[in-house]
Each structure stands twice: as structure tokens, then as C-alpha cells.
Design an enzyme around this catalytic site. Structure first.
Site, PDB file in Angstrom:
ATOM      1  N   GLU A  29       3.898 -15.750 -24.291  1.00  0.00           N
ATOM      2  CA  GLU A  29       2.494 -15.349 -24.433  1.00  0.00           C
ATOM      3  C   GLU A  29       1.726 -16.501 -25.061  1.00  0.00           C
ATOM      4  O   GLU A  29       2.215 -17.175 -25.971  1.00  0.00           O
ATOM      5  CB  GLU A  29       2.385 -14.103 -25.310  1.00  0.00           C
ATOM      6  CG  GLU A  29       0.960 -13.641 -25.573  1.00  0.00           C
ATOM      7  CD  GLU A  29       0.893 -12.415 -26.479  1.00  0.00           C
ATOM      8  OE1 GLU A  29      -0.108 -12.303 -27.230  1.00  0.00           O
ATOM      9  OE2 GLU A  29       1.839 -11.595 -26.452  1.00  0.00           O
ATOM     10  N   GLU A  78      -8.086 -14.798 -30.626  1.00  0.00           N
ATOM     11  CA  GLU A  78      -8.122 -13.379 -30.953  1.00  0.00           C
ATOM     12  C   GLU A  78      -8.746 -13.221 -32.330  1.00  0.00           C
ATOM     13  O   GLU A  78      -8.833 -14.175 -33.100  1.00  0.00           O
ATOM     14  CB  GLU A  78      -6.731 -12.746 -30.908  1.00  0.00           C
ATOM     15  CG  GLU A  78      -5.711 -13.363 -31.815  1.00  0.00           C
ATOM     16  CD  GLU A  78      -4.304 -12.787 -31.599  1.00  0.00           C
ATOM     17  OE1 GLU A  78      -4.198 -11.676 -31.045  1.00  0.00           O
ATOM     18  OE2 GLU A  78      -3.332 -13.452 -31.985  1.00  0.00           O
TER      19      GLU A  78
END
Length: 460
Positions: free
Chosen positions: A319, A324
């Protein structure tokens, strides 16, 4: 008698000529200075050169600041003189043997620049850096579009960095640097050649029109499996909680709040998530998300990527979180993260790999969050400035680090994801703080926030 006189005249004439020849013949003391080695000196500052003169000689520098004689060694047949370059410039060394002398020209040059490196500063600019060269007053930068092609001078700089802007996309650029010193005396050689390949835009979504382009994106709906997408998230993802407005994608997380109980209403959390899986994947390149974050407490915004290979699900597939947000109330702390078998934040792993930036206006202004994904390392940037580099060789004993799937699952194609979760392990507690109230029905208030995307671009 006449014959006798004629003979005497001839003899006297020959004697006179011989006498003149003997007088004009050079003697050893009148001979010129013979330089065996070092008829001209051309060397770097700090270096030493040697002059060898036939016979016993004396030497003197016209400028000790430029070239200094450090040693003179004499023998019966020759003299060895050592000269050191002290400062960039030109001077002469006067060599004297008895009454004869000779001047030797000296040029002292700056050192050759070393360790030239080139990296992309943006999609259309390259940044050059190199080590400082002793004696340099400045540097000339040269560029070519092929390693062995013709190089043209493109810049004169005083420092040891230079950014070359206005480059064409998808092209190779080769660079070399030469130093100059006093009176434009150049170093003996150029630096090493270094190159950069500008990124070429290969995929994009500028969010034009009035609806999401479903030829590029697929809506992912529901609560996730396991429930909460494995992170205890609260939202139900549905397409209607997003839209294209004024050339930007809006993801609109929403929930209901009960003013009587002072708690959020169960099963009232909604948002949107979309991905390019099965429509667009890529391997290696640069990804840019230009985004403005939501501020509502409990929102968890993300622009990220998941792998399609590595022989298993998460985290083996790998990932890459290009950006974020977290449970931090101000939403100014923006991590960029990697997850894999070795590093994934779970108790069984060795922690996490994240590179954090503090962006004071993350919720009020757009910023460009990017990742540069190479075959052997990954680099994160925000607004073009490097925020972190992940190199698998730092975390494995394998001779070829990228063969270790536990630290490098990044050899398979990845796809893009955009979403805004609510709550969960990184979103944290959900309250109406910093959300916008959009409706009231009795004791039930509805709150909404917005995550904006200006564009998503992929370069290779």
C-alpha cells in the site's frame, strides 16, 4: 717573389678567420638554460608540479600567492624544483643558471567539480547539485539531449545548485559542470555527466464536466469486509455523497447527531470511495493528488494506492498512501505512508513507515501531494519538496533488496483510490466540531464536510 707573397696572404687570411671563430664560439658559462621537465606548468590549486633544470639552478616565483616553490634539490648534473599551486591565477617561475635565466609560465586552475547529481524538481524542471570545487569563483552549467551529443552552456552560477526549468515532458537531459576561477580560468575537466528524464503525463482526471468519469473510476460501496474496512470505520460508502462542482471533485462525508443524547446517531454515517481497479493500473511513475482536506473532527481523508500482486491480500500486496489525515483536531499533520508485510502498523509487524508534514493551511488551501515510485526506492513530496525516501536496502539482508517481498512488494502494478472515511483507527472520535450543519429535524442535526480534489495525475 709574387708567388711567395700570395701564399703569405692566404695563410694570414685563414688565421684571421680561425681567430674570429674561436672568439665567437660559446662557452659553458654563456650557454642558455636547459629545462628538462616543466617547460610550462598547468595544474590544479593545491597540487604540486616539478621543474627539472640542467645544472645547478636557482628559482623564484613572481607571485608566491599563486605558485609557491616548496623545495629545491640540487645535484651535480641537475636541479629539481617543486612548485605548489596556492591560488587560482597566472604567474611565472624564473629559473637562473649562473648568469643565464628563463621564465616558465604557470597556470593554477580551480579543482574539477565532483559528485554532480540531477533530480526532478517538478514535471518540467531538474535540480542539479554538486560538491564545491576548491578555488572556484563560480561554475558553468552545460546541457545536452544525448550523453555523447553537443553540450551547450545554459547557466553561470556562483553556488553549487541550479534548477533548470521549462523542460519538455518525456525527454532525457544530460548535464555537466565546469568550474572557473580568477580571470575565468577553467578547471582542468568537467564534472561527471548526470542526467534526468522528465516525467511524461500518461493518465489524468481533471474532474471536468458535471459527473465522475466512470470509464476511469468505479464506486466502491458498503461498509467493507470485514465490517468497517478492517479499521473500525463507521461510514457506508455510496456514490451520492460526492459530485463534480466547478471543476473539482467533492467527497461529502455526512452524519446525524442527536442533541438530546449528545451522541452521533448509529448507522447515519455516509461518504464516498472510488478506485481505478480493473480500469487503470500502472507500475512505476509519479502520482500527484492536488487536494484540500476536510476539517471535521473524525474525518479520515486519503489519496492512496493498492497493489495487485505479491501473492496475497493486504498487507502482502503493498500500500502507498500519498496523503491522509488523522485524528489530530487541527488536521495540519499530514502523513505519507507505506504498508507491507514487514511494516504495516499491526501488532505483528515492525511498526510503520510514514513521513509526516505539518501543513498549516491543509484544510483551507490546495496542496500537491505526490509519490515518485522507482524500481528500487520510493520518494514522497509535498508541493515539490521532498518529505521522505524509503529504500528497502535499509531493512533487509538480501543481496538484492527488491527481491525481499516483505519489504518490497512494489514490483507489481498498483491502482488509485480516493475516499474520506469517518472514525476508525486513524479518524478517531466523531463530534460536530468543525463540521457544517446542513439540516435540523427536531433533535436530530445533520452535519457535512468536504474533501476536495482538483486533479489526479500519473506521470512515467
Amino acid at each position: 717573389m709574387k708567388t711567395y707573397r700570395k701564399i703569405i696572404s692566404i695563410v694570414l687570411s685563414v688565421a684571421l678567420v680561425m681567430s674570429l671563430c674561436i672568439v665567437q664560439a660559446p662557452t659553458k658559462t654563456q650557454a642558455g638554460v636547459k629545462i628538462i621537465v616543466g617547460k610550462k606548468l598547468d595544474f590544479d590549486i593545491g597540487s604540486k608540479e616539478t621543474i627539472i633544470v640542467k645544472g645547478k639552478a636557482k628559482a623564484k616565483s613572481a607571485s608566491k600567492k599563486v605558485a609557491k616553490i616548496t623545495k629545491t634539490k640540487k645535484s651535480k648534473k641537475q636541479t629539481k624544483i617543486t612548485v605548489k599551486g596556492m591560488k587560482v591565477g597566472k604567474t611565472t617561475i624564473k629559473v637562473k643558471v649562473k648568469k643565464k635565466s628563463k621564465k616558465i609560465k604557470v597556470i593554477v586552475r580551480p579543482k574539477t567539480p565532483k559528485s554532480l547529481r540531477v533530480g526532478l524538481a517538478s514535471a518540467t524542471s531538474a535540480k542539479l547539485t554538486w560538491s564545491k570545487a576548491k578555488g572556484a569563483s563560480g561554475y558553468y552549467v552545460y546541457r545536452s539531449t544525448s550523453r555523447n551529443g553537443a553540450y551547450a552552456k545554459i547557466a553561470t552560477v556562483k553556488g553549487t545548485t541550479y534548477t533548470n526549468t521549462g523542460l519538455a515532458l518525456g525527454c532525457y537531459y544530460y548535464y555537466k559542470v565546469i568550474a572557473y576561477g580568477n580571470k575565468k580560468i577553467l578547471s582542468d575537466d568537467y564534472s561527471n555527466i548526470a542526467y534526468a528524464k522528465t516525467w511524461k503525463l500518461v493518465w489524468k482526471d481533471e474532474f471536468e464536466g458535471t459527473e465522475l468519469d466512470t470509464t476511469k473510476w468505479t464506486y466502491e460501496t458498503g461498509h467493507g469486509d470485514p465490517y468497517g474496512w478492517g479499521n473500525n470505520e463507521l461510514q457506508d460508502y455510496q456514490p451520492e455523497y460526492s459530485g463534480i462542482v466547478d471543476g473539482k471533485l467533492e467527497i461529502r462525508p455526512q452524519f446525524d447527531y442527536n442533541t438530546t443524547t449528545g451522541k452521533a446517531v448509529d448507522n447515519s454515517f455516509y461518504s464516498t470511495r472510488m478506485y481505478t481497479k480493473n480500469k487503470y493500473t500502472f507500475k512505476y511513475g509519479k502520482v500527484e493528488f492536488r487536494a484540500k482536506m476536510p476539517k471535521g473532527r473524525g474525518t479520515w481523508a486519503a489519496g492512496w494506492m493498492l497493489g495487485t500482486g505479491a501473492g496475497g491480500g493486504w498487507p502482502q500486496c503493498g500500500e502507498i498512501d500519498v496523503f491522509e489525515t488523522t485524528s489530530q483536531i487541527a488536521k495540519t499533520w499530514i502523513p505519507q505512508s507505506l504498508h507491507m508485510k514487514k511494516f504495516n502498523g499491526m501488532p505483528s509487524s515492525s511498526g510503520n513507515k510514514h513521513y509526516d508534514s505539518v501543513i498549516a493551511d491543509a484544510t483551507t488551501a490546495f496542496h500537491t501531494y505526490a509519490v515518485e515510485w522507482y524500481p528500487t526506492y520510493i520518494k514522497f513530496t509535498v508541493d515539490g519538496k521532498q518529505t521522505g525516501i524509503y529504500n528497502p536496502s535499509d531493512f533487509t539482508v538480501e543481496e538484492v533488496p527488491t527481491d525481499d517481498m516483505s519489504v518490497w512488494p512494489y514490483k507489481y502494478p498498483f491502482y488509485l483510490i480516493m475516499n474520506c472515511a469517518i472514525g476508525g483507527t486513524l479518524g478517531g472520535e466523531v463530534t460536530p466540531q468543525y463540521w457544517t450543519k446542513i439540516a435540523t429535524n427536531g433533535n436530530i442535526e445533520t452535519y457535512q464536510d468536504k474533501l476536495y480534489f482538483d486533479y489526479v495525475r500519473v506521470y512515467q
